[in-house]
Scaffold this motif. Structure first.
Motif, mmCIF file in Angstrom:
data_model
loop_
_atom_site.group_PDB
_atom_site.id
_atom_site.type_symbol
_atom_site.label_atom_id
_atom_site.label_comp_id
_atom_site.label_asym_id
_atom_site.label_seq_id
_atom_site.Cartn_x
_atom_site.Cartn_y
_atom_site.Cartn_z
ATOM 1 N N SER A 1 0.833 -1.207 0.000
ATOM 2 C CA SER A 1 0.000 0.000 0.000
ATOM 3 C C SER A 1 0.866 1.255 0.000
ATOM 4 O O SER A 1 0.507 2.273 -0.603
ATOM 5 N N ILE A 2 2.024 1.199 0.661
ATOM 6 C CA ILE A 2 2.951 2.333 0.651
ATOM 7 C C ILE A 2 3.536 2.522 -0.749
ATOM 8 O O ILE A 2 3.642 3.656 -1.245
ATOM 9 N N ARG B 1 -5.736 2.680 1.965
ATOM 10 C CA ARG B 1 -5.236 1.360 2.375
ATOM 11 C C ARG B 1 -4.236 1.486 3.517
ATOM 12 O O ARG B 1 -4.246 0.671 4.454
ATOM 13 N N ILE B 2 -3.383 2.491 3.457
ATOM 14 C CA ILE B 2 -2.388 2.680 4.518
ATOM 15 C C ILE B 2 -3.076 2.872 5.859
ATOM 16 O O ILE B 2 -2.690 2.262 6.869
ATOM 17 N N LEU B 3 -4.118 3.694 5.906
ATOM 18 C CA LEU B 3 -4.815 3.925 7.173
ATOM 19 C C LEU B 3 -5.557 2.678 7.640
ATOM 20 O O LEU B 3 -5.679 2.443 8.851
ATOM 21 N N SER B 4 -6.068 1.874 6.715
ATOM 22 C CA SER B 4 -6.707 0.618 7.126
ATOM 23 C C SER B 4 -5.699 -0.297 7.812
ATOM 24 O O SER B 4 -6.003 -0.919 8.839
ATOM 25 N N TYR B 5 -4.489 -0.369 7.263
ATOM 26 C CA TYR B 5 -3.456 -1.186 7.910
ATOM 27 C C TYR B 5 -3.044 -0.579 9.243
ATOM 28 O O TYR B 5 -2.726 -1.310 10.192
ATOM 29 N N TRP B 6 -3.036 0.747 9.329
ATOM 30 C CA TRP B 6 -2.666 1.388 10.600
ATOM 31 C C TRP B 6 -3.637 1.013 11.721
ATOM 32 O O TRP B 6 -3.248 0.969 12.891
ATOM 33 N N LYS B 7 -4.895 0.756 11.391
ATOM 34 C CA LYS B 7 -5.843 0.350 12.427
ATOM 35 C C LYS B 7 -5.432 -0.983 13.045
ATOM 36 O O LYS B 7 -5.503 -1.156 14.269
ATOM 37 N N PHE B 8 -5.001 -1.914 12.211
ATOM 38 C CA PHE B 8 -4.520 -3.196 12.740
ATOM 39 C C PHE B 8 -3.177 -3.018 13.453
ATOM 40 O O PHE B 8 -2.938 -3.633 14.492
ATOM 41 N N LEU B 9 -2.307 -2.179 12.893
ATOM 42 C CA LEU B 9 -0.998 -1.975 13.515
ATOM 43 C C LEU B 9 -1.133 -1.358 14.894
ATOM 44 O O LEU B 9 -0.388 -1.708 15.819
ATOM 45 N N THR B 10 -2.074 -0.423 15.044
ATOM 46 C CA THR B 10 -2.269 0.209 16.352
ATOM 47 C C THR B 10 -2.626 -0.830 17.406
ATOM 48 O O THR B 10 -2.085 -0.824 18.519
ATOM 49 N N ALA B 11 -3.543 -1.730 17.060
ATOM 50 C CA ALA B 11 -3.914 -2.796 18.000
ATOM 51 C C ALA B 11 -2.749 -3.741 18.258
ATOM 52 O O ALA B 11 -2.512 -4.171 19.396
ATOM 53 N N ILE B 12 -1.982 -4.070 17.214
ATOM 54 C CA ILE B 12 -0.834 -4.978 17.367
ATOM 55 C C ILE B 12 0.225 -4.347 18.260
ATOM 56 O O ILE B 12 0.777 -4.996 19.160
ATOM 57 N N PHE B 13 0.522 -3.068 18.021
ATOM 58 C CA PHE B 13 1.540 -2.400 18.827
ATOM 59 C C PHE B 13 1.115 -2.331 20.295
ATOM 60 O O PHE B 13 1.936 -2.513 21.193
#
Length: 757
Positions: free
Chosen positions: A570-571, A578-590
């Motif tokens: 996506s980058i 798409r980048i922000l959609s992945y950031w939602k999962f990354l925020t929870a993972i982090f």
């Protein structure tokens, strides 16, 4: 610089010499003849040194040692080292002219953002309660040098550091004056071109070009001005990018006053928006902040799973012989609403370094105060009636700019703004900057999560990262990906491909699945990939509770590696949604894995994408990447491009050895973009084949085959209860076992504390 211009000028002024050389060297081309005569003319008149100046600038840009200058300068091939420094100083005099021009255009064309101090936001809507929660520069400018930034700032940020109204007015007048000075570029060049300048410790002087050279130089300048005008007309706004620059200088002859030094500076550049946001509003903060904005929902899940299917199809087509003919059916570039814009080349302007350490909060305030000149600002007056008396109240109108950086940079910017939150003016309160976290360092953090979760030092655990590393002898892949991010991602890609191919073969061997790439890819995602979201929308055949840690490890790695691969893709496409959609999962993972700082940055990024005005929210999504080649799929994160600029700057400093000083670093940092343009122009006019603008990747098919053999022999995608790795006892899949109730509580706390950030 143009060989054609030089050749035509020589034909007009020295026709006899040109005829003689043509007879003497009949097979020579224009470039060779022009070069020979330039060397001769430099010997005859030291001011006729255009070619020598260009060569000296190229030498400087590639970190050539001073000894090379001393060898070639007597042969009339280049200038002396001190003369070259003089040229670089003059070239750097208007390093930020483009950005000031953008600021002026933005101020003319758009409405400012009205920011009130300590503004409250309505953000608590839709927050679930506990009961409800489900979980080409062609010219060489000779303009006078700009004043350098004073590096001797005091550490105190008391009254001496507060900007008064007169200071703000003076700053605004200075910015407007500099912009007015930038516009008649050709007149400046015409007036300045014939001026010779004395250089310290050198007998050489800068060139005095004749009238023909001035004419060609003005044509290039007018073309550049025309390009600048047309670009600014279609694009509105720009963003700033900041990161630290660390340089260690170890001196051979150390003294009390000349010991080993470590310099910590702040490097900044600006990049023009590639999308037209002229139709979007830029007023006050808008939007309502809810948990749905921060945490993934069913639409984000579907988008990510669709990406996974495409990525798996690509891997199957590339590395499995049965699917090689299916290439035409694979989506190789996932399109977005701005795909065409994101495939254009970015306009990047290096803004030099600030001689301060961004890791120190008080010095960060000095950096931001210096960068205030890039914030479009105008001062107005408003008449207010109070007790029957009219009072004139000065008002500052701002066009705030996004300031991208890594997690630490964003936190320091917010801290500096909080430190100056009680100052009188908007500029003094540093309200002209909106900090935002960029993606490359977040990707590094995600790779670190993968490393910590799947890497052990047990060589007997077949199918683990450590064991596969030993099989293919990947010594460049260590436990800490920060030491070599490129090697870490390359290894992860090979391991991911091995898992995808093994999973595909397992599906084709155990079921009546046709040899169709799309069908096999869908089966891999449906059977082995498990991703949960707060509403618990997961497939009913989730087998995460099966007591087979080997199977859980393989499917967990497949899911997490696809998430990393999708974020990376996506980058590359510059797809902000798409980048922000992945950031939602990354925020929870982090948050789940203990990376609290990046979890908070993820929250702030997603909150800003909702609460900022439509114009700046769009910039937040679609100005996160830089495209240096002008091709689709060649976007890189803005902070990664900053790392490239840091590496290029250090390369320029290589020739100085231990003689590096803050002044020399600052001088070089201002001409990074100019030198790149000079080199590109020289390659083009000289018909030099440029270096490849991409890295040639050696094939990893043999590595892939060995990894597949290990995974197949271990049957990692077959459930066998009771299995476990020695280093990973009772492995659970991360994305299907996130405690969304805890994450939801954390998000609610962040929402309540948002105005304190």
């Amino acid at each position: 610089f143009s060989w054609e211009a030089i050749y035509e000028e020589l034909n007009q002024n020295v026709p006899t010499l040109m005829k003689f050389l043509h007879k003497l060297l009949p097979s020579s081309n224009k470039v060779f003849l022009s070069c020979v005569i330039c060397l001769v003319l430099k010997q005859r008149c030291k001011h006729m040194s255009l070619l020598q100046r260009v060569i000296s600038v190229i030498f400087y840009g590639h970190g050539t040692s001073q000894q090379v200058y001393r060898y070639l300068q007597p042969l009339m091939m280049c200038m002396s080292p001190s003369a070259t420094v003089g040229i670089i100083t003059k070239l750097s005099s208007q390093y930020d002219a483009k950005v000031l021009h953008w600021a002026s255009e933005l101020k003319k064309r758009t409405v400012p953002t009205q920011l009130s101090h300590n503004t409250g936001y309505s953000m608590l809507a839709d927050v679930p309660t506990d009961e409800e929660s489900d979980y080409s520069i062609g010219e060489i400018s000779l303009i006078s040098e700009c004043d350098s930034v004073n590096s001797d700032h005091e550490d105190d940020l008391d009254e001496s550091e507060e900007l008064t109204e007169m200071d703000i007015l003076r700053l605004d007048i200075e910015v407007d004056q500099r912009i007015e000075d930038v516009e008649p570029v050709s007149e400046i060049l015409l007036n300045e071109t014939g001026v010779s300048m004395e250089l310290e410790q050198s007998e050489a002087t800068l060139v005095e070009t004749d009238s023909s050279s001035v004419t060609y130089q003005m044509q290039n300048t007018n073309q550049e001005a025309s390009n600048m005008s047309s670009t600014t007309t279609d694009s509105f706004g720009y963003v700033l990018v900041m990161d630290n620059l660390d340089i260690n200088v170890r001196r051979s002859f150390q003294r009390i006053d000349r010991s080993t030094e470590s310099f910590h500076f702040c490097h900044v550049y600006a990049v023009l928006n590639r999308i037209d946001t002229s139709g979007l509003e830029d007023g006050t903060y808008s939007g309502i902040l809810s948990c749905d904005v921060i945490l993934p929902d069913i639409h984000d899940l579907q988008r990510v799973l669709d990406d996974f299917r495409i990525l798996v199809s690509r891997i199957l087509v590339r590395h499995h012989p049965d699917f090689a003919s299916h290439e035409v059916f694979v989506d190789w570039k996932i399109q977005s609403e701005y795909s065409e814009d994101m495939s254009t080349k970015s306009v990047v302007v290096p803004l030099g370094i600030q001689l301060h350490n961004e890791n120190k909060l008080k010095e960060m305030t000095q950096i931001l105060l210096a960068l205030n000149k890039y914030v479009p600002v105008s001062n107005t007056e408003q008449t207010m009636e109070m007790n029957g008396t009219s009072h004139v109240q000065p008002e500052t109108e701002l066009w705030p700019r996004l300031l991208f950086g890594d997690q630490l940079t964003s936190a320091r910017v917010r801290g500096a703004a909080a430190l100056r939150s009680f100052h009188k003016t908007s500029l003094a309160r540093l309200e002209g900057f909106t900090p935002a976290t960029s993606d490359w360092h977040a990707r590094l953090c995600l790779v670190t999560v993968l490393q910590n979760r799947f890497y052990s030092t047990s060589p007997n655990d077949k199918g683990t990262l450590f064991q596969l590393k030993q099989v293919v002898n990947r010594t460049s892949f260590g436990k800490n990906p920060k030491q070599n991010m490129k090697a870490a991602e390359d290894f992860l890609e090979v391991v991911l491909c091995a898992h995808v191919i093994t999973a595909g073969e397992q599906i084709m061997n155990t079921g009546n699945v046709p040899t169709d790439c799309e069908v096999v890819a869908n089966s891999i995602i449906d059977k082995f990939v498990r991703v949960s979201i707060p509403s618990d929308v997961v497939s009913s055949n989730d087998t995460s509770s099966v007591e087979d840690s080997v199977y859980a490890y393989a499917t967990d790695f497949l899911t997490m590696a696809l998430l990393w691969h999708g974020f990376h893709d996506s980058i590359k496409m510059g797809d902000g949604n798409r980048i922000l959609s992945y950031w939602k999962f990354l925020t929870a993972i982090f948050k789940q894995t203990g990376h609290r700082n990046y979890a908070k940055e993820g929250f702030l990024l997603l909150a800003q994408s909702t609460l900022l005005s439509p114009r700046r929210s769009t910039e937040m999504k679609w100005s996160r990447t830089v495209n240096t080649h002008g091709r689709a799929g060649n976007n890189i994160p803005v902070d990664l491009h900053m790392e490239h600029l840091n590496r290029r700057l250090k390369g320029m400093m290589h020739g100085l050895g231990s003689n590096i000083t803050p002044k020399s670093v600052q001088r070089a940092s201002k001409v990074l973009g100019i030198i790149e343009a000079v080199c590109s122009n020289f390659e083009e006019v000289s018909n030099i084949t440029p270096n490849k603008d991409y890295h040639s990747m050696p094939s990893f098919e043999r590595d892939l085959q060995k990894m597949r053999e290990q995974l197949v022999s271990e049957e990692v995608f077959v459930i066998k209860e009771g299995r476990h790795h020695q280093g990973f006892n009772k492995h659970k899949r991360l994305l299907s076992s996130i405690d969304w109730k805890k994450i939801n509580e954390w998000v609610k706390d962040q929402v309540l504390n948002y105005t304190t950030y």
